[in-house]
Design an enzyme around this catalytic site. Structure first.
Site, PDB file in Angstrom:
ATOM      1  N   ASP A  26      48.634  44.340 108.504  1.00 57.44           N
ATOM      2  CA  ASP A  26      49.937  43.698 108.375  1.00 57.44           C
ATOM      3  C   ASP A  26      50.792  44.388 107.319  1.00 57.44           C
ATOM      4  OD1 ASP A  26      48.258  42.827 106.336  1.00 57.44           O
ATOM      5  OD2 ASP A  26      48.195  40.753 107.015  1.00 57.44           O
TER       6      ASP A  26
ATOM      7  N   ASP B 240      44.680  28.847 103.708  1.00 55.99           N
ATOM      8  CA  ASP B 240      45.042  27.999 104.858  1.00 55.99           C
ATOM      9  C   ASP B 240      44.393  28.487 106.152  1.00 55.99           C
ATOM     10  OD1 ASP B 240      46.459  30.297 105.454  1.00 55.99           O
ATOM     11  OD2 ASP B 240      48.436  29.342 105.502  1.00 55.99           O
TER      12      ASP B 240
ATOM     13  N   HIS C 208      44.480  31.610 107.375  1.00 57.36           N
ATOM     14  CA  HIS C 208      45.093  32.728 108.102  1.00 57.36           C
ATOM     15  C   HIS C 208      44.225  33.976 108.034  1.00 57.36           C
ATOM     16  CE1 HIS C 208      47.305  33.709 104.140  1.00 57.36           C
ATOM     17  NE2 HIS C 208      46.584  34.782 104.403  1.00 57.36           N
TER      18      HIS C 208
ATOM     19  N   GLU D  49      49.458  32.711 110.612  1.00 52.02           N
ATOM     20  CA  GLU D  49      49.412  31.419 109.951  1.00 52.02           C
ATOM     21  C   GLU D  49      48.978  30.345 110.946  1.00 52.02           C
ATOM     22  OE1 GLU D  49      49.499  31.394 106.890  1.00 52.02           O
ATOM     23  OE2 GLU D  49      51.188  32.421 105.969  1.00 52.02           O
TER      24      GLU D  49
HETATM   25  C1  F6R Z   1      45.871  40.991 104.124  1.00 52.68           C
HETATM   26  C2  F6R Z   1      45.701  39.883 105.036  1.00 52.68           C
HETATM   27  C3  F6R Z   1      45.473  38.491 104.563  1.00 52.68           C
HETATM   28  C4  F6R Z   1      44.525  38.380 103.396  1.00 52.68           C
HETATM   29  C5  F6R Z   1      44.436  36.938 102.918  1.00 52.68           C
HETATM   30  C6  F6R Z   1      43.522  36.780 101.731  1.00 52.68           C
HETATM   31  O1  F6R Z   1      46.063  42.185 104.858  1.00 52.68           O
HETATM   32  O2  F6R Z   1      45.793  40.107 106.181  1.00 52.68           O
HETATM   33  O3  F6R Z   1      44.953  37.742 105.651  1.00 52.68           O
HETATM   34  O4  F6R Z   1      43.255  38.853 103.772  1.00 52.68           O
HETATM   35  O5  F6R Z   1      45.721  36.510 102.571  1.00 52.68           O
HETATM   36  O6  F6R Z   1      44.105  37.410 100.631  1.00 52.68           O
HETATM   37  P1  F6R Z   1      43.267  37.735  99.321  1.00 52.68           P
HETATM   38  O7  F6R Z   1      42.224  38.700  99.739  1.00 52.68           O
HETATM   39  O8  F6R Z   1      44.242  38.357  98.372  1.00 52.68           O
HETATM   40  O9  F6R Z   1      42.700  36.447  98.866  1.00 52.68           O
END
Ligand code: F6R
Length: 261
Positions: free
Chosen positions: A68, A137, A139, A144
Site C-alpha cells: 500500500d 481494527d 485491517h 479497513e
Molecule cells: C502496512 C500495512 C498495515 C500495517 C498495519 C499494522 O503496509 O499494510 O496493514 O501492517 O497497520 O501496522 P504496524 O505494523 O505499524 O502496527
C-alpha cells in the site's frame, strides 16, 4: 486453518520468517515478495538483510510489490511507503530498485493507479510470499473493516482509528493522509503464501478475530482463513486472545520435519 507459531519476541519471529524467505529465494532467484510497511515487519527485514549478507544470497533478481501507499504525500516524503520500502528493505538487502514496486499514490493518474498495479502484479506472475501486519481494527494492507474479500488494488479512506495509530510517524494526526491506495483482500488472497506477523497486547484482539473469529468483512484479517497456506507468527502478548493456543503450540511442536513454514 492458518498455522499459528508463537515465538518469544520480534527478533525470533523475524529470523523464522527470514529463513523461509531465504529458502524461497534460493529455490526461485526471481521470487516475488509482497512487502508490508509499518513497525511490525522491521525485525523481519533486519533478519533477512543479515541472513542474505551472511549466506551471500544473490537477491539481484528478487522482485517486490508493496502492499500500500498513502495518497497525496509529496514525492520523497520520508513517511511515504516508497521511501520506507527503499530505506528499510531495498537498501539493507541490496535489492535491485527497478524491480521493487509501490502503488503510485501521487494525485496525478490516481484514477488508474489501482488497475495499473494489479496488471503489474499479474504480469510478474503473482506474489510468492506476502508479508502482512495487522491493524488494531483488523485491517490488512489498508483494507479497513467492510472491505470486500474480492477487492483489488484501489483508493480507500483510512479510518480515524488508523490515522490515530499512524500519527506516531507524522508531526501531528492531521498530517496523516486521509486516503491510501492498497492492494485489495482479493489481491492479497491470490498470493501463494501469507505470512502475518503481530506483536504486543494491542494486537491480541485483532489476531484472535482474524484466526478464530467468523470470516467477515468486518474483520478484514479474517480473510486469511480462506487461504490455503497462511502462517501467523506472534509473540505471547499478541497470542493472548487465542482460545486454541494449546493446540497451536502442540501442532507446531509436533510438526513433521519435512513440512516447511
Ligand atoms: C502496512 C500495512 C498495515 C500495517 C498495519 C499494522 O503496509 O499494510 O496493514 O501492517 O497497520 O501496522 P504496524 O505494523 O505499524 O502496527
Amino acid at each position: 486453518m492458518a498455522e499459528i507459531v508463537v515465538v518469544s519476541d520480534q527478533q525470533a519471529a523475524g529470523e523464522l520468517a527470514a529463513e523461509s524467505i531465504v529458502e524461497l529465494i534460493r529455490r526461485t532467484p526471481d521470487a516475488v515478495l509482497g512487502l508490508a510497511t509499518g513497525s511490525t515487519p522491521l525485525a523481519l527485514y533486519r533478519a533477512l538483510a543479515a541472513q542474505v549478507a551472511a549466506q551471500d544470497v544473490d537477491v539481484s533478481r528478487v522482485r517486490g510489490f508493496a502492499l500500500d501507499e498513502y495518497v497525496g504525500l509529496p514525492e520523497g516524503h520520508p513517511e511515504s511507503y516508497r521511501a520506507v520500502i527503499t530505506r528499510e528493505v531495498v537498501e539493507p538487502l541490496g535489492l535491485t530498485p527497478s524491480l521493487i514496486h509501490v502503488p503510485n499514490g501521487s494525485s496525478e493518474g490516481i484514477e488508474h493507479a489501482g488497475a495499473d498495479y494489479e496488471a503489474a502484479i499479474l504480469a510478474a506472475g503473482g506474489v510468492d510470499v506476502q508479508i502482512l501486519g495487522i491493524g488494531t481494527d483488523g485491517h490488512i494492507g489498508f483494507n479497513e473493516p467492510g472491505s470486500s474479500f474480492a477487492s483489488v488494488t484501489r483508493v480507500k479512506t483510512l479510518t480515524e482509528q488508523t490515522r490515530r495509530d499512524n500519527a506516531r510517524f507524522f508531526p501531528t494526526e492531521a498530517d496523516v493522509p486521509m486516503h491510501c491506495i492498497t492492494q485489495g483482500l482479493g489481491t492479497i488472497l491470490r498470493a501463494r503464501h501469507l505470512v502475518l506477523l503481530a506483536f504486543g497486547e494491542g494486537k491480541a484482539a485483532a489476531v484472535a478475530g482474524a484466526v478464530e473469529g467468523p470470516v467477515t468483512a468486518s474483520n478484514p484479517g479474517s480473510a486469511i482463513q480462506l487461504h490455503p497456506h497462511a502462517t501467523v507468527i506472534v509473540d505471547e502478548a499478541a497470542a493472548s486472545g487465542l482460545h486454541n493456543l494449546d493446540y497451536y503450540r502442540y501442532a507446531y511442536a509436533n510438526k513433521p520435519a519435512w513440512q516447511k513454514l
